[in-house]
Design a protein around this motif. Structure first.
Motif, PDB file in Angstrom:
ATOM      1  N   ASN A   1      66.609  51.185  43.079  1.00  0.00           N
ATOM      2  CA  ASN A   1      66.220  51.516  41.718  1.00  0.00           C
ATOM      3  C   ASN A   1      67.096  50.783  40.703  1.00  0.00           C
ATOM      4  O   ASN A   1      68.156  50.247  41.044  1.00  0.00           O
ATOM      5  N   ARG A   2      66.648  50.764  39.462  1.00  0.00           N
ATOM      6  CA  ARG A   2      67.418  50.088  38.409  1.00  0.00           C
ATOM      7  C   ARG A   2      68.771  50.757  38.181  1.00  0.00           C
ATOM      8  O   ARG A   2      69.733  50.118  37.773  1.00  0.00           O
ATOM      9  N   ASN A   3      68.856  52.077  38.458  1.00  0.00           N
ATOM     10  CA  ASN A   3      70.136  52.774  38.340  1.00  0.00           C
ATOM     11  C   ASN A   3      70.972  52.659  39.617  1.00  0.00           C
ATOM     12  O   ASN A   3      71.965  53.350  39.789  1.00  0.00           O
ATOM     13  N   LEU A   4      70.540  51.757  40.538  1.00  0.00           N
ATOM     14  CA  LEU A   4      71.230  51.415  41.775  1.00  0.00           C
ATOM     15  C   LEU A   4      71.130  52.495  42.844  1.00  0.00           C
ATOM     16  O   LEU A   4      71.831  52.438  43.863  1.00  0.00           O
ATOM     17  N   ASP A   5      70.253  53.503  42.640  1.00  0.00           N
ATOM     18  CA  ASP A   5      69.950  54.436  43.726  1.00  0.00           C
ATOM     19  C   ASP A   5      69.177  53.702  44.815  1.00  0.00           C
ATOM     20  O   ASP A   5      68.464  52.721  44.546  1.00  0.00           O
ATOM     21  N   ILE A   6      69.291  54.193  46.050  1.00  0.00           N
ATOM     22  CA  ILE A   6      68.590  53.617  47.192  1.00  0.00           C
ATOM     23  C   ILE A   6      67.483  54.585  47.596  1.00  0.00           C
ATOM     24  O   ILE A   6      67.760  55.731  47.970  1.00  0.00           O
ATOM     25  N   CYS A   7      66.236  54.122  47.506  1.00  0.00           N
ATOM     26  CA  CYS A   7      65.066  54.983  47.696  1.00  0.00           C
ATOM     27  C   CYS A   7      64.365  54.603  49.001  1.00  0.00           C
ATOM     28  O   CYS A   7      63.996  53.444  49.194  1.00  0.00           O
ATOM     29  N   VAL A   8      64.183  55.581  49.880  1.00  0.00           N
ATOM     30  CA  VAL A   8      63.550  55.348  51.179  1.00  0.00           C
ATOM     31  C   VAL A   8      62.351  56.277  51.320  1.00  0.00           C
ATOM     32  O   VAL A   8      62.466  57.488  51.091  1.00  0.00           O
ATOM     33  N   SER A   9      61.195  55.708  51.695  1.00  0.00           N
ATOM     34  CA  SER A   9      60.027  56.533  52.004  1.00  0.00           C
ATOM     35  C   SER A   9      60.053  56.837  53.494  1.00  0.00           C
ATOM     36  O   SER A   9      59.743  55.983  54.320  1.00  0.00           O
TER      37      SER A   9
ATOM     38  N   THR B   1      58.403  51.533  45.751  1.00  0.00           N
ATOM     39  CA  THR B   1      58.917  50.542  44.814  1.00  0.00           C
ATOM     40  C   THR B   1      59.423  51.259  43.579  1.00  0.00           C
ATOM     41  O   THR B   1      59.196  52.469  43.415  1.00  0.00           O
ATOM     42  N   THR B   2      60.124  50.543  42.712  1.00  0.00           N
ATOM     43  CA  THR B   2      60.641  51.120  41.466  1.00  0.00           C
ATOM     44  C   THR B   2      60.364  50.145  40.330  1.00  0.00           C
ATOM     45  O   THR B   2      60.222  48.945  40.545  1.00  0.00           O
ATOM     46  N   ASP B   3      60.280  50.690  39.103  1.00  0.00           N
ATOM     47  CA  ASP B   3      59.986  49.819  37.966  1.00  0.00           C
ATOM     48  C   ASP B   3      61.178  49.724  37.019  1.00  0.00           C
ATOM     49  O   ASP B   3      62.265  50.235  37.310  1.00  0.00           O
ATOM     50  N   SER B   4      60.974  49.066  35.885  1.00  0.00           N
ATOM     51  CA  SER B   4      62.072  48.800  34.948  1.00  0.00           C
ATOM     52  C   SER B   4      62.573  50.068  34.279  1.00  0.00           C
ATOM     53  O   SER B   4      63.626  50.059  33.646  1.00  0.00           O
ATOM     54  N   GLN B   5      61.833  51.165  34.375  1.00  0.00           N
ATOM     55  CA  GLN B   5      62.243  52.438  33.775  1.00  0.00           C
ATOM     56  C   GLN B   5      62.839  53.377  34.820  1.00  0.00           C
ATOM     57  O   GLN B   5      62.998  54.566  34.578  1.00  0.00           O
ATOM     58  N   SER B   6      63.177  52.816  35.982  1.00  0.00           N
ATOM     59  CA  SER B   6      63.756  53.576  37.086  1.00  0.00           C
ATOM     60  C   SER B   6      62.808  54.635  37.620  1.00  0.00           C
ATOM     61  O   SER B   6      63.241  55.607  38.256  1.00  0.00           O
TER      62      SER B   6
ATOM     63  N   VAL C   1      56.321  46.134  42.248  1.00  0.00           N
ATOM     64  CA  VAL C   1      56.072  46.081  40.803  1.00  0.00           C
ATOM     65  C   VAL C   1      56.515  44.715  40.307  1.00  0.00           C
ATOM     66  O   VAL C   1      57.621  44.260  40.631  1.00  0.00           O
ATOM     67  N   ASP C   2      55.663  44.039  39.522  1.00  0.00           N
ATOM     68  CA  ASP C   2      56.048  42.728  38.988  1.00  0.00           C
ATOM     69  C   ASP C   2      56.893  42.903  37.731  1.00  0.00           C
ATOM     70  O   ASP C   2      57.162  44.034  37.296  1.00  0.00           O
ATOM     71  N   THR C   3      57.328  41.799  37.135  1.00  0.00           N
ATOM     72  CA  THR C   3      58.232  41.876  35.978  1.00  0.00           C
ATOM     73  C   THR C   3      57.566  42.447  34.741  1.00  0.00           C
ATOM     74  O   THR C   3      58.241  42.823  33.787  1.00  0.00           O
ATOM     75  N   SER C   4      56.237  42.496  34.750  1.00  0.00           N
ATOM     76  CA  SER C   4      55.513  43.079  33.617  1.00  0.00           C
ATOM     77  C   SER C   4      55.130  44.521  33.869  1.00  0.00           C
ATOM     78  O   SER C   4      54.311  45.096  33.146  1.00  0.00           O
ATOM     79  N   ASN C   5      55.727  45.113  34.910  1.00  0.00           N
ATOM     80  CA  ASN C   5      55.472  46.506  35.264  1.00  0.00           C
ATOM     81  C   ASN C   5      54.026  46.772  35.647  1.00  0.00           C
ATOM     82  O   ASN C   5      53.454  47.825  35.336  1.00  0.00           O
ATOM     83  N   ASN C   6      53.413  45.813  36.343  1.00  0.00           N
ATOM     84  CA  ASN C   6      52.120  46.058  36.983  1.00  0.00           C
ATOM     85  C   ASN C   6      52.384  46.391  38.449  1.00  0.00           C
ATOM     86  O   ASN C   6      53.251  45.791  39.093  1.00  0.00           O
TER      87      ASN C   6
ATOM     88  N   HIS D   1      45.154  59.024  49.507  1.00  0.00           N
ATOM     89  CA  HIS D   1      44.571  57.891  48.777  1.00  0.00           C
ATOM     90  C   HIS D   1      45.076  57.797  47.344  1.00  0.00           C
ATOM     91  O   HIS D   1      44.310  57.621  46.391  1.00  0.00           O
ATOM     92  N   CYS D   2      46.402  57.898  47.187  1.00  0.00           N
ATOM     93  CA  CYS D   2      46.956  57.842  45.831  1.00  0.00           C
ATOM     94  C   CYS D   2      48.392  57.349  45.871  1.00  0.00           C
ATOM     95  O   CYS D   2      48.995  57.164  46.930  1.00  0.00           O
ATOM     96  N   VAL D   3      48.934  57.115  44.675  1.00  0.00           N
ATOM     97  CA  VAL D   3      50.343  56.745  44.504  1.00  0.00           C
ATOM     98  C   VAL D   3      51.012  57.826  43.670  1.00  0.00           C
ATOM     99  O   VAL D   3      50.483  58.209  42.617  1.00  0.00           O
ATOM    100  N   HIS D   4      52.162  58.332  44.144  1.00  0.00           N
ATOM    101  CA  HIS D   4      52.936  59.316  43.384  1.00  0.00           C
ATOM    102  C   HIS D   4      53.932  58.570  42.499  1.00  0.00           C
ATOM    103  O   HIS D   4      54.622  57.654  42.957  1.00  0.00           O
ATOM    104  N   ILE D   5      54.023  58.969  41.232  1.00  0.00           N
ATOM    105  CA  ILE D   5      55.019  58.403  40.311  1.00  0.00           C
ATOM    106  C   ILE D   5      56.044  59.489  40.004  1.00  0.00           C
ATOM    107  O   ILE D   5      55.705  60.572  39.532  1.00  0.00           O
ATOM    108  N   LEU D   6      57.327  59.196  40.272  1.00  0.00           N
ATOM    109  CA  LEU D   6      58.429  60.131  40.034  1.00  0.00           C
ATOM    110  C   LEU D   6      59.383  59.519  39.016  1.00  0.00           C
ATOM    111  O   LEU D   6      59.478  58.296  38.897  1.00  0.00           O
TER     112      LEU D   6
END
Length: 556
Positions: free
Chosen positions: A446-454, A491-496, A534-539, A506-511
């Motif tokens: 993550n952007r806050n340097l946390d390590i995220c494992v599914s 994956t993680t985005d620019s907003q952590s 996630v790409d650099t434009s947060n897609n 059949h979905c994606v969870h956003i936390l």
């Protein structure tokens, strides 16, 4: 002049403590100035023997007994660790205790004093001086580096329209904030070093004074601090941030202008690194769309497991195929790279420099593809590498499972060097699942340097901080059918924010970065979804294994 020599330039009278000594009383074993000699001799109850300080005898007088003032101590009780007189011995209080000659004991302690003095002068003090010099050098370089960062940001800003000035000033402020934090850390340690150095100077002064005085009482009561001083302070390791340029895009003005790498400081002690990194630079908060939408669909034609990208215009994919493929957003195949072993890769990732890394279960290796040449970076024994991600610092994080499938862990590598192992929580319990299903553990930083494992086997997203301490587990939204949440890609985005694939539902969870559920992406006809990025434009890019399609989804 050596700073340690300054302590012995002037010794003061033991009585007034203000005037330089000139004489020495061999009966009382104290040093006297000219004015205090007369006062000292006025005590007629004792037969004082005052001599010039330089003519004092080197043989110490026996100390007076603290319990029997008319007696002198000629022995030393080893068990009680005190000088004793003949009356103390006859009293029976020290019966059965080992005793030694007081002069032998003083000689032994004197040698220890001399050893402490030599160690302080020759080893400990120079080591602290060297650390202080290194800190000063780092502070100077840090100032220069941050000035260069400001210059880089300013130069980039001059190439843009006046509207970009707001962003330039914001980045400068962030640079100053980062610099101040790192500078404060270095100066704090510099102050600690200076304080320790002063204490060591005082210890040297006290030791020399004791040795010169031959005061048996002072020697007997001396307690060494060398053990404390031997523990050199931990080193604050400053990882200087950098500024990354991007192509100008008015629609993505802030993101495309560039960003600062995360502020990083590590403290090294006894070979162990405890990281205290902190992500400082954050883009403006963007709200989630009520209805995420599919922007582009790319048909690769084979079963997909992973998708990753460095630039928004190109994506790398891998799956049930020995070839790793690069596509543009129009679906055109740009490049194909066959794995070295001919096995299909378990996972792929893109490094900061744009190279590809992939894991090979059968050869137990992590491999780097650079300039279309494949080189083995990591080879494991007793463990199988599963999934991999490249961190903001350039390290690789690899999930792996033991040969007997009884253990799982995350290991951080710098090149081929293992830096960190994350396997157990504070109570010594395993952080990750094991068994037949333990091979599926996608990983992201993550952007806050946390390590995220599914952790599919545990049916949970497991998040630890950079030091490997458990932050939280997410086991699915309460509305989800119990036991149906089996996360795959993550994956993680620019907003952590953390995004994880829920194939069964059949979905994606956003936390959010603290594991709080925000919303689903469940309206984009997602089936058999595995890998995410996630790409650099947060897609969001979603790899569907059954259809062989990659869907690009706008969700912010």
């Amino acid at each position: 002049m050596d700073p340690l020599d300054r302590a012995q330039l002037l010794l003061y009278c033991d009585l007034c403590q203000t005037t330089a000594l000139q004489s020495h009383c061999e009966l009382c074993q104290i040093n006297l100035c000219k004015a205090c000699v007369a006062e000292h001799l006025s005590d007629s109850s004792q037969r004082h023997n005052v001599v010039p300080y330089k003519d004092r005898t080197s043989t110490p007088n026996y100390p007076k007994c603290q319990n029997h003032t008319q007696k002198h101590c000629e022995l030393y009780c080893e068990k009680c660790d005190i000088p004793v007189c003949s009356t103390c011995i006859s009293s029976g209080k020290h019966k059965g205790h080992d005793k030694s000659d007081i002069l032998v004991k003083v000689s032994f302690k004197t040698k220890n004093l001399e050893k402490d003095l030599i160690e302080l002068e020759k080893r400990i003090y120079p080591a602290y001086e060297e650390i202080a010099l290194d800190l000063n050098f780092e502070i100077v370089n840090l100032e220069k580096h941050y000035e260069k960062l400001k210059t880089a940001v300013t130069k980039q800003g001059e190439d843009w329209h006046l509207e970009i000035d707001i962003i330039v000033n914001k980045l400068k402020s962030e640079i100053d904030e980062m610099k101040n934090k790192q500078l404060a850390a270095l100066k704090e340690q510099e102050n600690e070093i200076k304080q320790k150095t002063l204490e060591q100077k005082q210890s040297v002064f006290d030791l020399k004074k004791i040795l010169d005085s031959n005061d048996v009482s002072l020697i007997s009561m001396y307690k060494s601090r060398n053990a404390e001083f031997r523990r050199l302070p931990p080193k604050v390791d400053i990882a200087l941030p950098s500024f990354s340029f991007h192509q100008i895009d008015t629609e993505q003005l802030y993101q495309m202008f560039g960003s600062l790498s995360a502020l990083s400081m590590t403290t090294e002690e006894h070979g162990y690194t405890m990281n205290t990194s902190e992500a400082v630079s954050c883009p403006p908060v963007k709200p989630l769309l009520d209805k995420p939408e599919v922007v582009t669909t790319i048909d690769t034609g084979y079963n997909l497991y992973s998708v990753t990208c460095l630039r928004d215009e190109e994506i790398w994919t891998s799956g049930y195929d020995k070839v790793i493929k690069l596509y543009n957003l129009q679906g055109k195949l740009l490049k194909s790279i066959q794995t070295k072993s001919g096995n299909w890769p378990q996972d792929i990732a893109v490094t900061r420099s744009g190279d590809i890394v992939y894991t090979d279960l059968k050869t137990r290796t992590v491999n780097l593809v650079k300039n279309e040449q494949i080189q083995e970076v990591i080879r494991l024994q007793g463990w199988t590498p599963c999934h991999v991600c490249s961190t903001s610092s350039g390290d690789l994080l690899v999930t792996m499972v033991s040969d007997d499938e009884e253990q799982s862990k995350v290991v951080r590598f710098s090149g081929s060097t293992q830096k960190q192992t994350i396997q157990f929580d504070n109570e010594g319990k395993p952080l990750y699942s094991f068994g037949i299903s333990c091979y599926i553990k996608y990983i992201s930083e993550n952007r806050n340097l946390d390590i995220c494992v599914s952790d599919c086997g545990a049916r949970a997203v497991v998040v630890v901080n950079q030091a490997g301490k458990l932050r939280f587990r997410y086991t699915g939204h309460p509305s989800t059918t119990p036991g149906s949440f089996k996360p795959l890609g993550i994956t993680t985005d620019s907003q952590s924010q953390i995004l994880t694939a829920d194939t069964y539902n059949h979905c994606v969870h956003i936390l959010d970065q603290d594991g709080q559920f925000l919303r689903y992406i469940d309206n984009c006809y997602l089936f058999g979804l595995y890998g995410l990025c996630v790409d650099t434009s947060n897609n969001l890019l979603v790899a569907e294994t059954d259809s062989g399609k990659v869907k690009k989804i706008r969700y912010l």
